[in-house]
Design a protein around this motif. Structure first.
Motif, PDB file in Angstrom:
ATOM      1  N   GLU A  16      -6.320   9.625   0.591  1.00 33.83           N
ATOM      2  CA  GLU A  16      -5.090   9.969   1.312  1.00 33.83           C
ATOM      3  C   GLU A  16      -4.017  10.487   0.361  1.00 33.83           C
ATOM      4  O   GLU A  16      -3.260  11.404   0.701  1.00 33.83           O
ATOM      5  CB  GLU A  16      -4.586   8.741   2.078  1.00 33.83           C
ATOM      6  CG  GLU A  16      -5.475   8.372   3.265  1.00 33.83           C
ATOM      7  CD  GLU A  16      -5.109   7.032   3.874  1.00 33.83           C
ATOM      8  OE1 GLU A  16      -4.093   6.432   3.424  1.00 33.83           O
ATOM      9  OE2 GLU A  16      -5.831   6.575   4.785  1.00 33.83           O
ATOM     10  N   LEU A  17      -3.950   9.905  -0.849  1.00 36.54           N
ATOM     11  CA  LEU A  17      -2.975  10.375  -1.833  1.00 36.54           C
ATOM     12  C   LEU A  17      -3.279  11.812  -2.232  1.00 36.54           C
ATOM     13  O   LEU A  17      -2.366  12.655  -2.297  1.00 36.54           O
ATOM     14  CB  LEU A  17      -2.997   9.483  -3.069  1.00 36.54           C
ATOM     15  CG  LEU A  17      -2.093   9.924  -4.230  1.00 36.54           C
ATOM     16  CD1 LEU A  17      -0.627   9.901  -3.817  1.00 36.54           C
ATOM     17  CD2 LEU A  17      -2.316   9.036  -5.459  1.00 36.54           C
ATOM     18  N   PHE A  18      -4.550  12.102  -2.483  1.00 30.65           N
ATOM     19  CA  PHE A  18      -4.913  13.472  -2.852  1.00 30.65           C
ATOM     20  C   PHE A  18      -4.565  14.441  -1.732  1.00 30.65           C
ATOM     21  O   PHE A  18      -3.979  15.505  -1.978  1.00 30.65           O
ATOM     22  CB  PHE A  18      -6.403  13.567  -3.175  1.00 30.65           C
ATOM     23  CG  PHE A  18      -6.820  14.962  -3.555  1.00 30.65           C
ATOM     24  CD1 PHE A  18      -6.622  15.424  -4.847  1.00 30.65           C
ATOM     25  CD2 PHE A  18      -7.365  15.831  -2.610  1.00 30.65           C
ATOM     26  CE1 PHE A  18      -6.968  16.732  -5.197  1.00 30.65           C
ATOM     27  CE2 PHE A  18      -7.705  17.129  -2.962  1.00 30.65           C
ATOM     28  CZ  PHE A  18      -7.508  17.583  -4.253  1.00 30.65           C
ATOM     29  N   LEU A  19      -4.903  14.092  -0.499  1.00 25.98           N
ATOM     30  CA  LEU A  19      -4.615  14.978   0.630  1.00 25.98           C
ATOM     31  C   LEU A  19      -3.114  15.164   0.824  1.00 25.98           C
ATOM     32  O   LEU A  19      -2.655  16.269   1.136  1.00 25.98           O
ATOM     33  CB  LEU A  19      -5.242  14.412   1.906  1.00 25.98           C
ATOM     34  CG  LEU A  19      -6.767  14.411   1.965  1.00 25.98           C
ATOM     35  CD1 LEU A  19      -7.245  13.755   3.256  1.00 25.98           C
ATOM     36  CD2 LEU A  19      -7.324  15.827   1.847  1.00 25.98           C
ATOM     37  N   VAL A  70     -16.336   8.552  -4.303  1.00 29.30           N
ATOM     38  CA  VAL A  70     -16.313   7.164  -4.774  1.00 29.30           C
ATOM     39  C   VAL A  70     -14.963   6.486  -4.566  1.00 29.30           C
ATOM     40  O   VAL A  70     -14.850   5.273  -4.751  1.00 29.30           O
ATOM     41  CB  VAL A  70     -16.697   7.088  -6.270  1.00 29.30           C
ATOM     42  CG1 VAL A  70     -18.074   7.689  -6.495  1.00 29.30           C
ATOM     43  CG2 VAL A  70     -15.666   7.787  -7.160  1.00 29.30           C
ATOM     44  N   SER A  71     -13.930   7.234  -4.176  1.00 30.87           N
ATOM     45  CA  SER A  71     -12.586   6.673  -4.071  1.00 30.87           C
ATOM     46  C   SER A  71     -12.383   5.893  -2.780  1.00 30.87           C
ATOM     47  O   SER A  71     -13.028   6.153  -1.757  1.00 30.87           O
ATOM     48  CB  SER A  71     -11.532   7.785  -4.158  1.00 30.87           C
ATOM     49  OG  SER A  71     -11.472   8.338  -5.436  1.00 30.87           O
ATOM     50  N   SER A  72     -11.442   4.978  -2.840  1.00 37.20           N
ATOM     51  CA  SER A  72     -11.015   4.268  -1.636  1.00 37.20           C
ATOM     52  C   SER A  72     -10.172   5.200  -0.782  1.00 37.20           C
ATOM     53  O   SER A  72      -9.735   6.265  -1.237  1.00 37.20           O
ATOM     54  CB  SER A  72     -10.190   3.041  -2.029  1.00 37.20           C
ATOM     55  OG  SER A  72      -8.976   3.446  -2.640  1.00 37.20           O
TER      56      SER A  72
END
Length: 301
Positions: A238-241, A231-233
């Protein structure tokens, strides 16, 4: 607190403090203590090393977290941290924010019938998700003069969510995030209470309690992560990765070494091996989620 001697890695507060330096004991084995005119919080915990290791991990990842140290007070082993609270500010727990949102903004009787109210004091864990948190914070401050930057607030709470996943947190309860109300603005306090990180609950999966939607209650971190990524943008994927790709076993061993250097002795072997096992298990499970969703992590480790 460099002048305080250590016993097997623990700061010896009993030897250092006089009784009049203890300001308040509001729950068994939890105290506010004054050291060198600074306020500190001591608590008893079964997992003290996790607090120190979680701080090192959060700092490495660039997240704002509360710094802990091992300590002994009244012959009880626990951890001590410098208070993040500032004079003139008010502090509101996530538990209170969610409880008030449901109790005062919804029909109480309907909410009880839906199971949204556990009792008059505790917000149910099922409300502790990013969507309702946004609504509850926005609603709380809609008629105030305080400056509210909802993106900044939610970015910090999402940072805490990401940290919880990467640290295999089992205790992301609504009382474990908090807002600071200064005279002019509202902000999120540093991440705190991380003693339940790096543990596999029930012998299988960590079960976080800060989630993405109403139906996440009782699910594993990896199911919650999968929903979050769906559900994330692109910004948050990208921040998580970015944060995930910083992690490797070599990095984790370096963080353990930083903890050992801080306390001046080695972490107990069985505890260290357990943390390493959970770290590697967590990395593997996250990679399985990414593979399932067809998301390339770009990991080089």
């Amino acid at each position: 607190m460099k002048s305080i001697r250590r016993i097997n890695g623990y700061l010896d507060l009993d030897n250092y403090l006089s009784k009049n330096q203890v300001q308040e004991s509001y729950i068994d084995y939890q105290y506010w203590i004054t050291i060198d005119n600074e306020e500190y919080y001591f608590k008893l915990t079964k997992y003290p090393y996790a607090e120190l290791l979680a701080y090192e991990l959060a700092t490495f990842l660039g997240f704002n977290a509360t710094c802990y140290d091992l300590a002994i007070y009244e012959e009880n082993k626990g951890v001590i941290s410098k208070s993040y609270r500032h004079f003139g500010c008010n502090y509101i727990s996530g538990n209170r924010i969610l409880r008030d949102y449901i109790r005062f903004q919804k029909n109480v009787q309907i909410s009880k019938e839906m199971g949204l109210i556990d009792n008059d004091y505790l917000a149910p864990r099922s409300l502790n998700n990013l969507e309702i948190i946004w609504q509850a914070i926005e609603n709380r401050y809609k008629d105030t003069s305080l400056t509210i930057n909802m993106k900044e607030i939610m970015d910090n709470i999402i940072n805490q969510f990401i940290f919880y996943i990467l640290a295999a947190q089992n205790d992301g309860m609504p009382h474990n995030w908090e807002l600071e109300e200064s005279p002019t603005k509202v902000s999120v306090v540093p991440i705190f209470d991380n003693e339940m990180c790096f543990r596999v609950k029930g012998g299988k999966y960590p079960a976080n309690r800060l989630s993405t939607n109403f139906n996440d209650e009782g699910t594993s971190n990896y199911e919650i992560l999968e929903e979050f990524l769906k559900v994330s943008s692109s910004e948050f994927i990208e921040l998580f990765l970015e944060k995930f790709n910083l992690l490797s076993i070599d990095v984790f061993l370096q963080l353990i070494a930083k903890v050992e250097d801080k306390i001046g002795c080695e972490m107990p072997k069985d505890i260290k091996e357990s943390y390493i096992h959970v770290f590697l298990f967590n990395i593997k499970q996250i990679e399985l989620v990414l593979n399932k969703l067809g998301i390339a992590s770009g990991r080089k480790f």
